[in-house]
Design an enzyme around this catalytic site. Structure first.
Site, PDB file in Angstrom:
ATOM      1  N   SER A   1      21.565  97.007 -26.941  1.00 46.89           N
ATOM      2  CA  SER A   1      22.988  97.139 -26.649  1.00 46.89           C
ATOM      3  C   SER A   1      23.415  98.504 -27.171  1.00 46.89           C
ATOM      4  O   SER A   1      23.270  98.781 -28.368  1.00 46.89           O
ATOM      5  CB  SER A   1      23.754  96.020 -27.347  1.00 46.89           C
TER       6      SER A   1
ATOM      7  N   LYS B   1      21.715  97.618 -22.091  1.00 46.15           N
ATOM      8  CA  LYS B   1      23.111  97.188 -21.943  1.00 46.15           C
ATOM      9  C   LYS B   1      23.990  98.307 -22.467  1.00 46.15           C
ATOM     10  O   LYS B   1      23.765  98.826 -23.549  1.00 46.15           O
ATOM     11  CB  LYS B   1      23.314  95.908 -22.756  1.00 46.15           C
TER      12      LYS B   1
ATOM     13  N   LYS C   1      28.084  99.422 -23.189  1.00 43.43           N
ATOM     14  CA  LYS C   1      29.427  98.880 -23.357  1.00 43.43           C
ATOM     15  C   LYS C   1      30.342  99.630 -22.389  1.00 43.43           C
ATOM     16  O   LYS C   1      30.224 100.853 -22.233  1.00 43.43           O
ATOM     17  CB  LYS C   1      29.896  99.091 -24.799  1.00 43.43           C
TER      18      LYS C   1
ATOM     19  N   ASP D   1      28.720  95.519 -20.665  1.00 42.31           N
ATOM     20  CA  ASP D   1      29.463  94.517 -21.447  1.00 42.31           C
ATOM     21  C   ASP D   1      30.862  95.050 -21.720  1.00 42.31           C
ATOM     22  O   ASP D   1      31.037  96.086 -22.362  1.00 42.31           O
ATOM     23  CB  ASP D   1      28.728  94.243 -22.769  1.00 42.31           C
TER      24      ASP D   1
ATOM     25  N   GLU E   1      29.014  91.513 -18.411  1.00 43.12           N
ATOM     26  CA  GLU E   1      29.217  90.542 -19.484  1.00 43.12           C
ATOM     27  C   GLU E   1      30.691  90.519 -19.879  1.00 43.12           C
ATOM     28  O   GLU E   1      31.283  91.562 -20.144  1.00 43.12           O
ATOM     29  CB  GLU E   1      28.330  90.940 -20.675  1.00 43.12           C
TER      30      GLU E   1
ATOM     31  N   ASP F   1      30.083  85.614 -22.522  1.00 37.59           N
ATOM     32  CA  ASP F   1      29.764  85.701 -23.947  1.00 37.59           C
ATOM     33  C   ASP F   1      30.903  85.010 -24.704  1.00 37.59           C
ATOM     34  O   ASP F   1      30.841  83.796 -24.973  1.00 37.59           O
ATOM     35  CB  ASP F   1      29.599  87.192 -24.336  1.00 37.59           C
TER      36      ASP F   1
ATOM     37  N   LYS G   1      24.888  83.049 -28.417  1.00 30.66           N
ATOM     38  CA  LYS G   1      24.900  83.583 -29.777  1.00 30.66           C
ATOM     39  C   LYS G   1      24.949  82.423 -30.758  1.00 30.66           C
ATOM     40  O   LYS G   1      25.813  81.546 -30.642  1.00 30.66           O
ATOM     41  CB  LYS G   1      26.103  84.507 -29.998  1.00 30.66           C
TER      42      LYS G   1
ATOM     43  N   GLY H   1      23.504  89.491 -29.750  1.00 28.80           N
ATOM     44  CA  GLY H   1      23.404  89.957 -31.140  1.00 28.80           C
ATOM     45  C   GLY H   1      24.770  90.286 -31.697  1.00 28.80           C
ATOM     46  O   GLY H   1      25.738  90.465 -30.944  1.00 28.80           O
TER      47      GLY H   1
END
Ligand code: OSB
Ligand code: MG
Length: 369
Positions: free
Chosen positions: A135, A161, A163, A188, A213, A238, A262, A290
């Site tokens: 990430s 991934k 952001k 995400d 996400e 998520d 998670k 994570g």
């Protein structure tokens, strides 16, 4: 399993690099560790709450409070056959899943050590190696981001991934895709968008993104179902998923095609397995998310990722991406082809570095009979 003593500690750990998401920047973690003992064996868990209430309502401080004043008093001095058997004791407490998971995961570690079995096997895991992704936070420039992706791809990570947030989305995805036509890429948003942004998501449809996400509100499923109808890229939830029941409802209304699991967000390993099972039954793949964990939380994530329906690379990556020195030995390591091997030792399978933990500790509280 008789719970004789429980110890909470708060650690301060400096991240090697700041981590930026749509909800803010994290430079330093304040991590609560939970240590449980039956007098003979010890189990370790980690609370994954953030420092502030920006990913969820929980924080380091609320978890300390809920554990100290509500959860631990119910568990101390009690007996149950298995880790899962303790859950009814804290079931009356609403919410605070990350606080619950800190203790629950420590109980699972304890049970596994007591039985002399690796945690991943006790959980029912079948994968002795797991596939890893990374990430990558929001960067000052696209060039910085491209350089970081290049490094992570060369390190072997199998899925990237990034952001995203308004103003750091379409153009970024476009440039990343141009520079890396072949990588498994996802974005995400951590709830940074609304249904008014559907056109933007339709534009991003053409860049072969594996999934978006949590694009919309952190409690929403209804609008996600609407967005999913209007775009081709799969949505992964998520923040919105706190239980197997949430997963069932999200799947039923078409709010997502993938779920990020998670440990903290769903309240522990038992619920991880329940979410996993609902998804598997419905043909929805899952992967492990994570929360910038220390080695203890990371070890739990490695173990739970061994369950059969974790078919996509997760956000479970090497200790050295986050910490100058991790609190477990050996550190969590990723092979050159992007995999982490399960440990064969009992419990989480890593040793906790007591001296380092002691040095990083800023407060402790011990609960004993
Ligand atoms: O949304 O997955 C998220 C970190 C903190 C809070 C929320 C998230 C994340 C990450 C980092 O994406 C995952 C990791 O590498 O630990
Ligand atoms: Mg996320």
């Amino acid at each position: 399993m008789f719970i004789k003593e429980i110890e909470l500690r708060e650690l301060r750990m400096q991240l090697l690099q700041p981590f930026e998401t749509s909800f803010g920047v994290t430079r330093e973690r304040r991590i609560v560790l939970v240590e449980v003992t039956d007098g003979k064996h010890t189990g370790f868990g980690e609370v994954t709450a953030g420092e502030g209430p920006f990913y969820s309502h929980e924080t380091t401080e609320t978890a300390w409070h809920i554990l100290s004043d509500f959860i631990i008093p119910k568990v101390l001095g009690r007996e149950a056959g298995t880790a899962a058997g303790f859950a009814p004791l804290w079931a009356p407490i609403r919410g605070h899943n990350m606080a619950k998971a800190g203790l629950e995961s420590a109980l699972w570690d304890l049970e596994a050590r007591l039985k002399g079995r690796p945690l991943w096997k006790l959980l029912g895991g079948t994968r002795d190696r797991i596939e890893c992704g990374v990430s990558i936070g929001i960067k000052p420039t696209i060039d910085d981001l491209l350089a970081t992706i290049d490094r992570e791809v060369k390190a072997g990570y199998r899925r990237i991934k990034i952001k995203i947030k308004p103003g750091w989305d379409l153009k970024v995805i476009q440039e990343v895709r141009e520079a890396f036509p072949e990588i498994l890429l996802m974005g995400d948003a951590n709830s940074a968008y609304t249904l008014a942004d559907v056109d933007l998501f339709r534009k991003m449809d053409k860049y072969n993104v594996m999934m978006f996400e949590q694009p919309l509100h952190y409690e929403d499923m209804i609008d996600h179902a609407e967005l999913q109808k209007q775009i081709e890229t799969p949505i992964c939830l998520d923040e919105s998923i706190h239980s197997a029941d949430d997963a069932r409802k999200a799947i039923q209304i078409g709010a997502c095609r993938i779920i990020n699991i998670k440990l903290g967000r769903v309240g522990g390993h038992s619920e991880v397995r329940a979410v996993h099972d609902v998804c598997m039954k419905n043909g929805i793949p899952v992967w492990c998310g994570g929360m910038l964990e220390s080695g203890i939380g990371r070890a739990h994530n490695v173990a739970l990722s061994s369950l059969p329906n974790f078919t996509l690379p997760g956000d479970v990556s090497a200790s050295k991406r986050y910490w100058a020195e991790d609190i477990v030995s050996p550190p969590v390591e990723v092979s050159p082809d992007g995999e982490i091997s399960q440990r064969l030792a009992p419990g989480i399978g890593f040793d906790v570095k007591k001296d380092l933990v002691e040095r990083l500790t800023i407060r402790t509280r011990r609960f004993s009979l």
